[in-house]
Write an enzyme that holds these catalytic residues in place. Structure first.
Site, PDB file in Angstrom:
ATOM      1  N   ARG A 174      45.528  -3.967   3.481  1.00 44.85           N
ATOM      2  CA  ARG A 174      46.128  -2.633   3.590  1.00 44.85           C
ATOM      3  C   ARG A 174      47.511  -2.656   2.948  1.00 44.85           C
ATOM      4  NH1 ARG A 174      47.039   0.547   9.302  1.00 44.85           N
ATOM      5  NH2 ARG A 174      48.052   2.402   8.452  1.00 44.85           N
ATOM      6  N   HIS A 179      43.323  16.369   7.835  1.00 53.50           N
ATOM      7  CA  HIS A 179      43.040  16.620   6.416  1.00 53.50           C
ATOM      8  C   HIS A 179      41.803  17.510   6.229  1.00 53.50           C
ATOM      9  CE1 HIS A 179      45.901  14.456   3.978  1.00 53.50           C
ATOM     10  NE2 HIS A 179      45.677  13.289   4.559  1.00 53.50           N
ATOM     11  N   TYR A 214      54.993  12.641   2.992  1.00 57.97           N
ATOM     12  CA  TYR A 214      54.500  12.609   4.370  1.00 57.97           C
ATOM     13  C   TYR A 214      55.550  13.105   5.366  1.00 57.97           C
ATOM     14  CZ  TYR A 214      50.545   9.676   2.897  1.00 57.97           C
ATOM     15  OH  TYR A 214      49.410   9.209   2.314  1.00 57.97           O
ATOM     16  N   GLU A 226      40.499  10.471   3.997  1.00 55.03           N
ATOM     17  CA  GLU A 226      39.876  11.649   4.598  1.00 55.03           C
ATOM     18  C   GLU A 226      38.606  12.102   3.892  1.00 55.03           C
ATOM     19  OE1 GLU A 226      42.785  11.392   2.969  1.00 55.03           O
ATOM     20  OE2 GLU A 226      43.284  13.187   1.854  1.00 55.03           O
ATOM     21  N   GLU A 231      49.733  15.900   2.249  1.00 57.15           N
ATOM     22  CA  GLU A 231      50.163  14.911   3.248  1.00 57.15           C
ATOM     23  C   GLU A 231      51.197  15.431   4.246  1.00 57.15           C
ATOM     24  OE1 GLU A 231      48.449  12.385   3.778  1.00 57.15           O
ATOM     25  OE2 GLU A 231      47.292  12.252   1.908  1.00 57.15           O
ATOM     26  N   ASP A 249      50.118   7.580  -8.205  1.00 58.63           N
ATOM     27  CA  ASP A 249      50.421   6.617  -7.143  1.00 58.63           C
ATOM     28  C   ASP A 249      51.930   6.452  -6.928  1.00 58.63           C
ATOM     29  OD1 ASP A 249      48.362   5.433  -5.743  1.00 58.63           O
ATOM     30  OD2 ASP A 249      48.982   3.420  -6.348  1.00 58.63           O
ATOM     31  N   HIS A 261      45.348  12.051  12.006  1.00 62.73           N
ATOM     32  CA  HIS A 261      45.818  12.324  10.645  1.00 62.73           C
ATOM     33  C   HIS A 261      44.643  12.645   9.700  1.00 62.73           C
ATOM     34  CE1 HIS A 261      48.513  11.867   7.118  1.00 62.73           C
ATOM     35  NE2 HIS A 261      47.404  11.447   6.549  1.00 62.73           N
ATOM     36  N   GLU A 262      43.681  11.738   9.657  1.00 62.90           N
ATOM     37  CA  GLU A 262      42.562  11.949   8.717  1.00 62.90           C
ATOM     38  C   GLU A 262      41.755  13.187   9.096  1.00 62.90           C
ATOM     39  OE1 GLU A 262      43.071  10.362   6.186  1.00 62.90           O
ATOM     40  OE2 GLU A 262      44.299   8.738   6.999  1.00 62.90           O
TER      41      GLU A 262
HETATM   42  N1  BES Z   1      44.948  10.516   1.705  1.00 62.45           N
HETATM   43  C1  BES Z   1      45.690   9.443   2.238  1.00 62.45           C
HETATM   44  C2  BES Z   1      45.444   8.139   1.556  1.00 62.45           C
HETATM   45  C3  BES Z   1      45.813   8.133   0.093  1.00 62.45           C
HETATM   46  C4  BES Z   1      46.990   8.663  -0.345  1.00 62.45           C
HETATM   47  C5  BES Z   1      44.958   7.561  -0.807  1.00 62.45           C
HETATM   48  C6  BES Z   1      47.291   8.635  -1.693  1.00 62.45           C
HETATM   49  C7  BES Z   1      45.263   7.533  -2.146  1.00 62.45           C
HETATM   50  C8  BES Z   1      46.435   8.084  -2.597  1.00 62.45           C
HETATM   51  C9  BES Z   1      45.421   9.254   3.742  1.00 62.45           C
HETATM   52  O1  BES Z   1      45.179  10.428   4.421  1.00 62.45           O
HETATM   53  C10 BES Z   1      46.658   8.674   4.360  1.00 62.45           C
HETATM   54  O2  BES Z   1      47.670   9.328   4.309  1.00 62.45           O
HETATM   55  N2  BES Z   1      46.580   7.492   4.934  1.00 62.45           N
HETATM   56  C11 BES Z   1      47.686   6.846   5.601  1.00 62.45           C
HETATM   57  C12 BES Z   1      47.546   6.978   7.083  1.00 62.45           C
HETATM   58  C13 BES Z   1      48.410   7.903   7.764  1.00 62.45           C
HETATM   59  C14 BES Z   1      48.269   7.837   9.258  1.00 62.45           C
HETATM   60  C15 BES Z   1      49.761   8.197   7.302  1.00 62.45           C
HETATM   61  C16 BES Z   1      47.599   5.366   5.294  1.00 62.45           C
HETATM   62  O3  BES Z   1      46.680   4.955   4.617  1.00 62.45           O
HETATM   63  O4  BES Z   1      48.476   4.628   5.718  1.00 62.45           O
HETATM   64 ZN    ZN Z   2      46.914  11.581   4.589  1.00 62.23          ZN
END
Ligand code: BES
Ligand code: ZN
Length: 620
Positions: free
Chosen positions: A574, A313, A400, A285, A332, A392, A309-310
């Site tokens: 990914r 944020h 989430y 985001e 989240e 992490d 989602h993004e």
């Molecule tokens: N902010 C997160 C990505 C993130 C989380 C980066 C923790 C680094 C550390 C982003 O908004 C996210 O949640 N992405 C998800 C997508 C979503 C639709 C649940 C992803 O990357 O899968």
């Molecule tokens: Zn997110």
């Protein structure tokens, strides 16, 4: 740059012996003394050198030494610090600095002496291969295969690996940047952005709203821009731009719906950049410019909830930001809830409930795994304790999905009208500030749970501080997925009965995911072949379906899918897809051998975030 006097002293003379150990505040994952010294603004100059895969930068911080501290402490990781200057505006002089010992998670403190009258500190530095936020891609790793590409990923604590700064989400600042790139490429940041390439290779950026450090982002590549609506548009590699614009057609409607729900969009433009396939997340985001994986470009617009989602944020996370990574769920969980509300508004309730039901299925699997491991049970709480751990580690479906279902429960308890009013106020009261679980709960108690009955029904402490899910959190019933359940039930009478009963032309990606996740476990390689012949899962261009199908293929040793699986693991970086696939592979000795072999070849194409996670998995 011009403030930096080129010193004749060698680096070793300047980097004097490390003497005074800074206070390591482990719970906020930062060495920085942001409580003493405020950084209000960051001015960056970045020279992006593709040949050497290095950024040579100068970061000038405008500060207020509120506590009259004798030093400012910044976070760094994998950076080479070349020169440091401090003083007042236009009167900076070179100064000594100290680098603390290396911590494998937090990196190294950069300690710079300052006085009461210091208002600016400037650090000249360059990145190293160890600068984990950055991924340098060769032309072969891009869509168009013509030019190299660079992108950053700063969340959670990787901003410090490409910029020396106070890398803590509780602290905000504005920024501006001048970025120099090869003239065939365009630079983009989480700020005001260009829409066309220019021949000077110099780009200027401003982010006038204060943001936390994890939202600083940079991408450099041969990208073009296409507008989508009033304040929305998409960036992608030139040869991919039209497909991306088609897929993301609903972006403006999403922005308008989000504003109708929880108040004005605070960031001016909302654009999205589609990255090359090694991007380690689904989306990130970054303010003004979401970074996204190309795996959402499925060709049928079925994976665009990631954009909702993004976008969400922009309120939960970017406007109201978790103060520490322990409260990651405030970013989240709120966002998944808000995402669902946007999806409901744009695509209707049936569609949104289908997504929620799939989310609940994923949560149940995560809960099963974590609850079975005494060392990880505590990670099923919304409020985490990540002291001494890599943030992490706490980033699971709990934040989430448990977060989403907690807010859904609050909505159901208090009624949508009152709940929405509360949430809208929460975003406007705390705009551009940080938040904590206790601050949220205080507000909730004062402004929404005002009767003892509501308070009791909300059961807040169980949700936030308890493990697992409360027993009354019953599964989501999705009308759409019930159709799939009816098809699956037919499989008890045999495979052919099920196939005859199905109406595959009415299935969307999400129906298929539910189908694959709930297929009878007694299916074998023969059954897999029947399904594949009929539905062509192995050759699916939809990464979500591929990921689920390949997991089944590994489990049931369905060999015809293996070449496509190998290709997928070598192309897509990914993490959400890599982890379950590698995990499935290492269940057998032959699988593990193959996984190690694929990883050995694929690793250099993964971003450090994915490479580190897969490596850790394979070591066990
Ligand atoms: N902010 C997160 C990505 C993130 C989380 C980066 C923790 C680094 C550390 C982003 O908004 C996210 O949640 N992405 C998800 C997508 C979503 C639709 C649940 C992803 O990357 O899968
Ligand atoms: Zn997110």
């Amino acid at each position: 740059m011009r403030y930096i006097l080129i010193s004749l002293f060698s680096l070793s003379l300047l980097a004097c012996q490390y003497r005074n150990k800074p206070n390591i505040n482990a719970s906020n994952h930062s060495f920085s003394n942001y409580n003493e010294v405020k950084v209000n603004h960051l001015n960056l100059f970045l020279d992006v050198k593709f040949g050497k895969k290095e950024i040579w930068g100068t970061a000038t911080l405008k500060i207020r030494n509120e506590a009259k501290a004798h030093q400012i402490i910044l976070d760094t990781k994998g950076l080479s610090i070349d020169h440091v200057a401090a003083g007042a505006k236009n009167k900076l002089t070179e100064t000594t600095f100290t680098l603390g010992p290396e911590d494998s998670i937090l990196g190294r403190a950069l300690i710079i002496p300052i006085t009461d009258s210091t208002t600016e500190v400037s650090v000249a530095y360059h990145t190293l291969p160890a600068s984990e936020a950055l991924q340098w891609l060769s032309p072969e790793q891009t869509h168009d295969k013509k030019h190299p590409f660079l992108f950053s990923q700063s969340e959670a604590i990787l901003a410090r690996s490409w910029i020396p700064l106070m890398d803590v989400p509780a602290h905000r600042f504005t920024y501006e940047a001048t970025v120099k790139v090869p003239k065939e490429l365009m630079a983009l940041m989480s700020a005001t952005n260009p829409t066309v390439r220019n021949d000077s290779g110099l780009y200027h950026f401003r982010q006038e709203r204060p943001i936390p450090s994890y939202l600083i982002a940079l991408a450099v590549g041969d990208v073009g821009f296409k507008p989508l609506g009033r304040n929305t548009g998409v960036y992608a590699e030139t040869g991919f731009l039209d497909s991306c614009a088609w897929e993301l057609q609903s972006m403006q409607a999403m922005v308008d719906s989000a504003e109708a729900l929880y108040g004005p969009y605070a960031w001016g433009r909302y654009d999205l950049l589609v990255l090359p396939p090694s991007f380690p997340f689904g989306g990130m985001e970054n303010p003004c410019l979401t970074f996204a994986t190309p795996t959402i470009i499925a060709g049928d617009r079925s994976l665009v909830s990631l954009v909702a989602h993004e976008l969400a944020h922009s309120w939960s996370g970017n406007l109201v930001t978790t103060a520490t990574w322990n409260d990651f769920w405030l970013n989240e969980g709120f966002t998944v809830y808000f995402e669902q509300r946007i999806m409901e508004k744009v695509y209707g309730q049936k569609y949104a409930e289908m997504l929620a039901a799939l989310g609940r299925g994923e949560l149940d699997l995560t809960l099963k795994e974590l609850m079975a491991d005494p060392a990880r049970r505590a990670d099923t709480r919304l409020r985490l304790n990540l002291d001494g751990r890599n943030p992490d580690d706490g980033m699971s479906d709990i934040a989430y999905e448990k977060g989403r279902f907690f807010l859904r429960h609050l909505e159901q308890t208090t009624g949508r009208r009152d709940w929405d009013r509360f949430l809208k106020n929460y975003f406007s009261d705390l705009a551009f500030k940080s938040t904590t679980t206790s601050l949220f709960l205080d507000k909730l108690n004062k402004e929404l749970l005002m009767t003892p009955e509501l308070h009791q029904k909300a059961d807040v402490r169980t949700w936030v501080y308890g493990e697992g899910l409360p027993a009354y959190a019953t599964p989501v019933v999705s009308e759409e997925l019930e159709r799939v359940n009816a098809d699956l039930a037919m499989s008890r009478r045999g495979f052919t009965a099920m196939l005859n009963h199905m109406k595959p032309e009415t299935y969307t990606t999400h129906h298929w995911l539910h189908f694959l996740r709930n297929l009878h476990t007694s299916i074998d390689a023969k059954g897999m072949k029947v399904l594949d012949d009929r539905f062509h899962f192995t050759q699916s261009g939809n990464a979500e379906i591929q990921c689920d199908w390949y997991q089944l293929a590994i489990k049931h040793q369905y060999k015809p899918a293996y070449p496509a699986l190998e290709q997928f693991l070598k192309k897509v970086g990914r993490r959400k897809f890599l982890m379950p696939l590698y995990k499935a592979l290492i269940q057998t000795p032959e699988g593990k051998k193959w996984a190690l072999d694929i990883f050995r070849q694929a690793r250099s194409g993964y971003h450090s975030v994915s490479a580190n996670s897969v490596e850790e998995l394979l070591q066990h």
